[in-house]
Design a protein around this motif. Sequence first.
Motif, PDB file in Angstrom:
ATOM      1  N   GLY A 140       0.826  -1.195   0.000  1.00  0.00           N
ATOM      2  CA  GLY A 140       0.000   0.000   0.000  1.00  0.00           C
ATOM      3  C   GLY A 140       0.857   1.239   0.000  1.00  0.00           C
ATOM      4  O   GLY A 140       2.088   1.158  -0.055  1.00  0.00           O
ATOM      5  N   PHE A 141       0.230   2.394   0.032  1.00  0.00           N
ATOM      6  CA  PHE A 141       0.942   3.658   0.119  1.00  0.00           C
ATOM      7  C   PHE A 141       0.930   4.123   1.568  1.00  0.00           C
ATOM      8  O   PHE A 141      -0.028   3.875   2.318  1.00  0.00           O
ATOM      9  N   ILE A 142       1.978   4.825   1.977  1.00  0.00           N
ATOM     10  CA  ILE A 142       2.027   5.421   3.303  1.00  0.00           C
ATOM     11  C   ILE A 142       2.933   6.644   3.245  1.00  0.00           C
ATOM     12  O   ILE A 142       3.841   6.717   2.411  1.00  0.00           O
ATOM     13  N   TYR A 143       2.653   7.622   4.107  1.00  0.00           N
ATOM     14  CA  TYR A 143       3.479   8.818   4.162  1.00  0.00           C
ATOM     15  C   TYR A 143       4.631   8.623   5.146  1.00  0.00           C
ATOM     16  O   TYR A 143       4.526   7.863   6.111  1.00  0.00           O
ATOM     17  N   GLY A 144       5.719   9.341   4.887  1.00  0.00           N
ATOM     18  CA  GLY A 144       6.850   9.369   5.802  1.00  0.00           C
ATOM     19  C   GLY A 144       7.237  10.804   6.083  1.00  0.00           C
ATOM     20  O   GLY A 144       7.101  11.677   5.220  1.00  0.00           O
ATOM     21  N   THR A 145       7.690  11.061   7.303  1.00  0.00           N
ATOM     22  CA  THR A 145       8.081  12.407   7.711  1.00  0.00           C
ATOM     23  C   THR A 145       9.415  12.351   8.444  1.00  0.00           C
ATOM     24  O   THR A 145       9.983  11.272   8.673  1.00  0.00           O
ATOM     25  N   GLN A 146       9.877  13.504   8.845  1.00  0.00           N
ATOM     26  CA  GLN A 146      11.041  13.566   9.711  1.00  0.00           C
ATOM     27  C   GLN A 146      10.697  12.864  11.030  1.00  0.00           C
ATOM     28  O   GLN A 146       9.551  12.899  11.489  1.00  0.00           O
ATOM     29  N   ASP A 200      17.159   9.557  -2.118  1.00  0.00           N
ATOM     30  CA  ASP A 200      17.560  10.948  -1.902  1.00  0.00           C
ATOM     31  C   ASP A 200      16.392  11.760  -1.353  1.00  0.00           C
ATOM     32  O   ASP A 200      16.573  12.612  -0.473  1.00  0.00           O
ATOM     33  N   LEU A 201      15.189  11.495  -1.856  1.00  0.00           N
ATOM     34  CA  LEU A 201      14.002  12.189  -1.346  1.00  0.00           C
ATOM     35  C   LEU A 201      13.770  11.866   0.130  1.00  0.00           C
ATOM     36  O   LEU A 201      13.436  12.747   0.925  1.00  0.00           O
ATOM     37  N   ILE A 202      13.970  10.600   0.498  1.00  0.00           N
ATOM     38  CA  ILE A 202      13.817  10.207   1.902  1.00  0.00           C
ATOM     39  C   ILE A 202      14.814  10.951   2.777  1.00  0.00           C
ATOM     40  O   ILE A 202      14.477  11.415   3.878  1.00  0.00           O
ATOM     41  N   GLN A 203      16.031  11.092   2.290  1.00  0.00           N
ATOM     42  CA  GLN A 203      17.049  11.825   3.051  1.00  0.00           C
ATOM     43  C   GLN A 203      16.662  13.297   3.229  1.00  0.00           C
ATOM     44  O   GLN A 203      16.896  13.883   4.296  1.00  0.00           O
ATOM     45  N   GLN A 204      16.056  13.883   2.191  1.00  0.00           N
ATOM     46  CA  GLN A 204      15.611  15.276   2.299  1.00  0.00           C
ATOM     47  C   GLN A 204      14.478  15.420   3.318  1.00  0.00           C
ATOM     48  O   GLN A 204      14.425  16.406   4.055  1.00  0.00           O
ATOM     49  N   VAL A 205      13.610  14.441   3.370  1.00  0.00           N
ATOM     50  CA  VAL A 205      12.541  14.457   4.371  1.00  0.00           C
ATOM     51  C   VAL A 205      13.138  14.324   5.768  1.00  0.00           C
ATOM     52  O   VAL A 205      12.762  15.034   6.701  1.00  0.00           O
ATOM     53  N   ALA A 206      14.072  13.407   5.922  1.00  0.00           N
ATOM     54  CA  ALA A 206      14.719  13.192   7.220  1.00  0.00           C
ATOM     55  C   ALA A 206      15.461  14.441   7.690  1.00  0.00           C
ATOM     56  O   ALA A 206      15.540  14.706   8.899  1.00  0.00           O
ATOM     57  N   ALA A 207      15.964  15.214   6.734  1.00  0.00           N
ATOM     58  CA  ALA A 207      16.694  16.447   7.075  1.00  0.00           C
ATOM     59  C   ALA A 207      15.756  17.628   7.301  1.00  0.00           C
ATOM     60  O   ALA A 207      16.195  18.696   7.745  1.00  0.00           O
ATOM     61  N   GLY A 208      14.473  17.454   6.975  1.00  0.00           N
ATOM     62  CA  GLY A 208      13.507  18.530   7.166  1.00  0.00           C
ATOM     63  C   GLY A 208      13.377  19.469   5.992  1.00  0.00           C
ATOM     64  O   GLY A 208      12.622  20.449   6.049  1.00  0.00           O
TER      65      GLY A 208
END
Length: 294
Positions: A140-146, A200-208
């Motif tokens: 399924g789809f799920i959102y991820g955040t910092q 890379d997108l995940i890393q940008q999310v993790a960095a805020g």
Amino acid sequence: MKKIPAAAGAILLTLSLASCMGNSDSAGGKSYDFDSIKPDPEIVAMVPQANRETLRVAMDIPYSPAMFLDDNNQPTGYEVDVLKALSRLMGVSELKISDEDFDAIIPKVNDGTYDLGMASITIKKSRMAQVNMISYIQAGFIYGTQGGNPKNFDPANPCGLKVAAKSETSQENALQDVSASCLKAGKPAIQIVSSDNQEDLIQQVAAGTLDAIIGESPIMAYAESRNPKFATVGEAFHVAPQGPAIAKDNPELAKAVQAGLQKMIDTGLLNNVLSTWGEESIALHYATLNPPIA
């Protein structure tokens, strides 16, 4: 994960399946031990003569933990391991895995460049109109955040925020639909940031730098397990089957792949392969050729 500098279509792995494959360590843990898997005579007999010597497979790397490159720049991941096990059951002599742009996989399967595409491909009516597909897992789809969700991102209201998605995917399409709904409700559109490099997108999310990302549940859960600065938020939605794609003009191979995947399900082999990656929960009970999609 590292990605070797290679043009799309570059062969990343040529593996002789007649020899012992053993198991291998990877960035995600230990890959499955394939030594005990023997060709199944009934399935071998179903494989077209043209595909018995070499099976050419297109994947879109990296897409951890389904497929990515290990420290030796060799493909690994749960779909790579499923493919290795399946090839052993089918009695294929040689497996060739190539890195390909996701949106080019189905066209290049159809034109004969590849025998099979395997890249966490969501099964849709529009895709089954072009190729034969076999469902064997679901996601399924799920959102991820910092980590800790410091911006209080609400999956029910992403309007006006910077939200990422891997380009040319069902998740990007879903995000575009949600953004259109925002506009209809008089709210600002989502600022969609797309890229072929999801990690890379995940890393940008993790960095805020970005507010959130939408991705497939097993992929996001894996990223969360490996990065304390990243976390999933909310519940998975739009759960749908996934599986390999095979050209319409090679129905015999599609039937052989379906039989092989069903054998893996019935014997517990699929569960065992997926469990080495912590992904056994995504397995389906049946491998279905061109499943009915609502």
